[in-house]
Design an enzyme around this catalytic site. Structure first.
Site, mmCIF file in Angstrom:
data_model
loop_
_atom_site.group_PDB
_atom_site.id
_atom_site.type_symbol
_atom_site.label_atom_id
_atom_site.label_comp_id
_atom_site.label_asym_id
_atom_site.label_seq_id
_atom_site.Cartn_x
_atom_site.Cartn_y
_atom_site.Cartn_z
ATOM 1 N N THR A 88 1.056 -1.087 0.052
ATOM 2 C CA THR A 88 0.112 -0.057 0.103
ATOM 3 C C THR A 88 0.925 1.283 -0.040
ATOM 4 O O THR A 88 2.234 1.334 -0.212
ATOM 5 C CB THR A 88 -0.927 -0.236 1.140
ATOM 6 O OG1 THR A 88 -1.972 1.119 1.010
ATOM 7 C CG2 THR A 88 -0.397 -0.037 2.604
ATOM 8 N N LYS B 277 3.816 1.309 -3.725
ATOM 9 C CA LYS B 277 3.131 0.530 -4.822
ATOM 10 C C LYS B 277 4.314 0.880 -6.139
ATOM 11 O O LYS B 277 4.334 -0.062 -6.900
ATOM 12 C CB LYS B 277 1.875 1.017 -5.233
ATOM 13 C CG LYS B 277 0.837 0.619 -4.367
ATOM 14 C CD LYS B 277 -0.531 0.970 -4.827
ATOM 15 C CE LYS B 277 -1.674 0.505 -3.604
ATOM 16 N NZ LYS B 277 -2.859 0.666 -4.314
ATOM 17 N N ASP C 6 -6.207 -4.040 -7.989
ATOM 18 C CA ASP C 6 -6.987 -2.938 -7.722
ATOM 19 C C ASP C 6 -8.107 -2.571 -8.983
ATOM 20 O O ASP C 6 -9.313 -2.312 -8.669
ATOM 21 C CB ASP C 6 -6.266 -1.520 -7.793
ATOM 22 C CG ASP C 6 -5.615 -1.286 -6.290
ATOM 23 O OD1 ASP C 6 -6.118 -1.981 -5.491
ATOM 24 O OD2 ASP C 6 -4.826 -0.520 -6.252
ATOM 25 N N GLY D 131 -3.749 9.831 -10.326
ATOM 26 C CA GLY D 131 -2.700 9.175 -9.792
ATOM 27 C C GLY D 131 -2.490 7.769 -9.786
ATOM 28 O O GLY D 131 -3.122 7.234 -10.786
ATOM 29 N N ALA E 163 -4.065 5.300 -8.249
ATOM 30 C CA ALA E 163 -5.538 4.566 -8.124
ATOM 31 C C ALA E 163 -6.133 4.681 -9.613
ATOM 32 O O ALA E 163 -6.833 3.549 -10.051
ATOM 33 C CB ALA E 163 -6.180 5.238 -7.188
ATOM 34 N N ASN F 7 -8.815 15.876 -14.355
ATOM 35 C CA ASN F 7 -7.878 15.879 -13.088
ATOM 36 C C ASN F 7 -7.585 17.569 -13.043
ATOM 37 O O ASN F 7 -7.611 18.111 -14.305
ATOM 38 C CB ASN F 7 -6.537 15.244 -13.519
ATOM 39 C CG ASN F 7 -5.558 15.239 -12.435
ATOM 40 O OD1 ASN F 7 -6.035 14.606 -11.151
ATOM 41 N ND2 ASN F 7 -4.150 15.558 -12.386
ATOM 42 N N ARG F 8 -7.212 18.020 -11.911
ATOM 43 C CA ARG F 8 -6.600 19.322 -11.685
ATOM 44 C C ARG F 8 -5.547 19.719 -12.740
ATOM 45 O O ARG F 8 -5.715 20.733 -13.338
ATOM 46 C CB ARG F 8 -6.300 19.716 -10.301
ATOM 47 C CG ARG F 8 -7.481 19.626 -9.260
ATOM 48 C CD ARG F 8 -6.865 20.133 -7.886
ATOM 49 N NE ARG F 8 -5.737 19.232 -7.500
ATOM 50 C CZ ARG F 8 -5.438 19.083 -6.252
ATOM 51 N NH1 ARG F 8 -6.047 19.912 -5.351
ATOM 52 N NH2 ARG F 8 -4.315 18.269 -5.974
ATOM 53 N N TYR G 243 -12.844 5.080 1.671
ATOM 54 C CA TYR G 243 -14.012 4.551 2.255
ATOM 55 C C TYR G 243 -13.816 5.031 3.753
ATOM 56 O O TYR G 243 -12.888 5.343 4.419
ATOM 57 C CB TYR G 243 -14.021 3.006 2.480
ATOM 58 C CG TYR G 243 -12.695 2.500 2.729
ATOM 59 C CD1 TYR G 243 -11.926 2.182 1.489
ATOM 60 C CD2 TYR G 243 -12.180 2.105 3.683
ATOM 61 C CE1 TYR G 243 -10.612 1.418 1.430
ATOM 62 C CE2 TYR G 243 -10.852 1.572 3.869
ATOM 63 C CZ TYR G 243 -9.910 1.351 2.914
ATOM 64 O OH TYR G 243 -8.968 0.901 2.904
ATOM 65 N N GLY H 53 -15.397 2.884 -1.255
ATOM 66 C CA GLY H 53 -14.595 1.861 -1.830
ATOM 67 C C GLY H 53 -14.245 0.648 -0.964
ATOM 68 O O GLY H 53 -13.338 0.066 -1.175
HETATM 69 P P1 NDP Z 1 -2.100 9.955 -5.615
HETATM 70 O O1 NDP Z 1 -1.616 10.779 -4.526
HETATM 71 O O2 NDP Z 1 -1.358 9.008 -6.471
HETATM 72 O O3 NDP Z 1 -3.228 10.757 -6.535
HETATM 73 C C1 NDP Z 1 -3.997 11.671 -5.950
HETATM 74 C C2 NDP Z 1 -4.921 12.630 -7.150
HETATM 75 O O4 NDP Z 1 -5.802 13.140 -6.429
HETATM 76 C C3 NDP Z 1 -4.036 13.250 -8.081
HETATM 77 O O5 NDP Z 1 -4.718 13.031 -9.394
HETATM 78 C C4 NDP Z 1 -4.576 14.786 -7.610
HETATM 79 O O6 NDP Z 1 -4.692 15.564 -8.564
HETATM 80 C C5 NDP Z 1 -5.904 14.551 -6.929
HETATM 81 N N1 NDP Z 1 -6.402 15.506 -5.847
HETATM 82 C C6 NDP Z 1 -5.758 15.457 -4.696
HETATM 83 N N2 NDP Z 1 -6.681 16.418 -4.050
HETATM 84 C C7 NDP Z 1 -7.551 16.900 -4.899
HETATM 85 C C8 NDP Z 1 -8.511 17.681 -4.622
HETATM 86 N N3 NDP Z 1 -8.937 18.571 -3.604
HETATM 87 N N4 NDP Z 1 -9.461 18.014 -5.781
HETATM 88 C C9 NDP Z 1 -9.176 17.367 -6.957
HETATM 89 N N5 NDP Z 1 -8.140 16.362 -7.137
HETATM 90 C C10 NDP Z 1 -7.507 16.245 -6.115
HETATM 91 O O7 NDP Z 1 -3.370 8.856 -4.621
HETATM 92 P P2 NDP Z 1 -3.673 7.507 -5.196
HETATM 93 O O8 NDP Z 1 -4.181 7.654 -6.628
HETATM 94 O O9 NDP Z 1 -2.709 6.461 -4.992
HETATM 95 O O10 NDP Z 1 -5.077 7.221 -4.187
HETATM 96 C C11 NDP Z 1 -6.279 8.038 -4.332
HETATM 97 C C12 NDP Z 1 -7.389 7.386 -3.604
HETATM 98 O O11 NDP Z 1 -7.762 6.230 -3.863
HETATM 99 C C13 NDP Z 1 -7.066 7.579 -1.958
HETATM 100 O O12 NDP Z 1 -8.021 8.040 -1.222
HETATM 101 C C14 NDP Z 1 -6.978 6.124 -1.679
HETATM 102 O O13 NDP Z 1 -7.197 5.741 -0.507
HETATM 103 C C15 NDP Z 1 -8.090 5.460 -2.649
HETATM 104 N N6 NDP Z 1 -7.792 3.905 -2.892
HETATM 105 C C16 NDP Z 1 -8.754 3.169 -2.736
HETATM 106 C C17 NDP Z 1 -8.521 1.888 -2.938
HETATM 107 C C18 NDP Z 1 -9.377 0.766 -2.499
HETATM 108 O O14 NDP Z 1 -9.413 -0.325 -2.634
HETATM 109 N N7 NDP Z 1 -10.802 1.319 -2.192
HETATM 110 C C19 NDP Z 1 -7.365 1.302 -3.705
HETATM 111 C C20 NDP Z 1 -6.270 2.163 -4.010
HETATM 112 C C21 NDP Z 1 -6.551 3.634 -3.775
HETATM 113 P P3 NDP Z 1 -3.375 16.538 -9.199
HETATM 114 O O15 NDP Z 1 -2.468 15.594 -10.022
HETATM 115 O O16 NDP Z 1 -4.237 17.491 -9.993
HETATM 116 O O17 NDP Z 1 -2.726 16.890 -7.802
#
Ligand code: NDP
Length: 272
Positions: free
Chosen positions: A62, A66, A102, A129, A131, A151-152, A215, A237
């Site tokens: 996790t 990853k 995932d 990101g 996920a 995405n932002r 979640y 999730g």
């Molecule tokens: P990353 O840090 O790799 O990516 C984060 C992403 O979120 C980026 O695209 C970022 O955008 C965006 N972001 C962050 N804050 C904001 C905001 N306020 N408004 C809009 N966009 C925002 O994280 P992960 O991809 O690894 O994880 C994302 C989520 O998925 C987490 O909450 C994690 O817990 C969940 N997850 C759940 C799983 C499950 O089994 N249920 C499995 C894997 C993940 P920018 O690029 O513009 O900064």
């Protein structure tokens, strides 16, 4: 001595994976234990190797490891290659076999637990990101009518789309104005910070499903927004977490556990 597995991360104390895998093992009569492994940042490889040396058979990976797990592997599944991230490691002799479950976890939760067909639907995926990257290949395989990613950071979204040879459309949140979707998946980490991605109003089509990968005990800001916008179905999730674990369990043990009672158990402990 039971076979040993663990989830490795930092932090890792909050992980529900030990509870899930203990339930799967009980259900299928497997002689195994599953613990938590806290790896100091910068010491993923050393911690994973020490676990292997103690006879460890496999790891779930996790945040924030990853990507490191992807480079640590000696064999990568097609799913891990597409995601460029690894959440499951299996140790067999000298081999470090890596996968990413995932995507299949999300699709199995949507199609199996929630009864939501993906084929022919308009899908909006929020975030670019790890996920989001991990689920794109699987969503595309279900042949949706369209997959749009917002995405932002536009550059990050476009880079991701390029790495999938433009198989989906990538843009900003502002570009979503006036468009509607049947399924909106929040793969951003916004909910972790109690924030809402900057979605324009009316993106949820009639009968739409809003899915937050995060979640939590209460409703996330994204799900609260979706409710207010009239989304027909709301899901967090937790189901994805259980389904990705079921796929990891299958990779390690060759058995498919019944995820439904385990998801029910988690919901009960979450609501308690
Ligand atoms: P990353 O840090 O790799 O990516 C984060 C992403 O979120 C980026 O695209 C970022 O955008 C965006 N972001 C962050 N804050 C904001 C905001 N306020 N408004 C809009 N966009 C925002 O994280 P992960 O991809 O690894 O994880 C994302 C989520 O998925 C987490 O909450 C994690 O817990 C969940 N997850 C759940 C799983 C499950 O089994 N249920 C499995 C894997 C993940 P920018 O690029 O513009 O900064």
């Amino acid at each position: 001595m039971p076979d040993q597995y663990a989830v490795i991360g930092n932090p890792v104390a909050h992980s529900r994976s030990p509870l899930i895998h203990a339930a799967f093992a009980r259900q299928t009569g497997q002689d195994m234990v599953y613990g938590r492994l806290l790896a100091p940042k910068g010491a993923f490889v050393a911690t994973a190797n020490a676990f292997r040396a103690r006879g460890g058979r496999g790891l779930n990976v996790t945040l924030p490891f990853k990507g490191e797990a992807f480079h640590f592997a000696t064999e990568l599944s097609e799913r891990a290659r597409a995601a460029q991230a690894v959440n499951t490691l299996k140790f067999e002799g000298d081999a470090i076999i890596a996968d990413n479950t995932d995507g299949v976890g999300l699709v199995n939760d949507l199609a199996g637990n929630l009864g939501c067909a993906i084929a022919g639907r308009r899908i909006l995926l929020l975030g670019a990101g790890g996920a989001a990257r991990g689920v794109i290949e699987h969503l595309l395989k279900q042949q949706p009518a369209q997959l749009v990613l917002a995405n932002r950071s536009l550059e990050k979204a476009q880079r991701l789309a390029q790495s999938f040879r433009g198989a989906f459309e990538a843009g900003t949140y502002a570009a979503l104005a006036g468009r509607q979707f049947d399924l909106v998946v929040n793969a951003t980490s916004a909910s972790l910070a109690g924030e809402l991605p900057p979605l324009p109003p009316r993106v949820f089509a009639r009968g739409a499903l809003a899915y937050d990968m995060m979640y939590a005990k209460g409703e996330t800001p994204f799900l609260a927004f979706a409710r207010g916008e009239g989304a027909a179905l709301l899901a967090d999730g937790l189901g994805m977490l259980v389904e990705q674990a079921a796929e990891s369990f299958f990779i390690w043990r060759g058995l498919r556990p019944d995820s439904a009672p385990v998801l029910k158990l988690l919901r009960q402990t979450q609501d308690a």
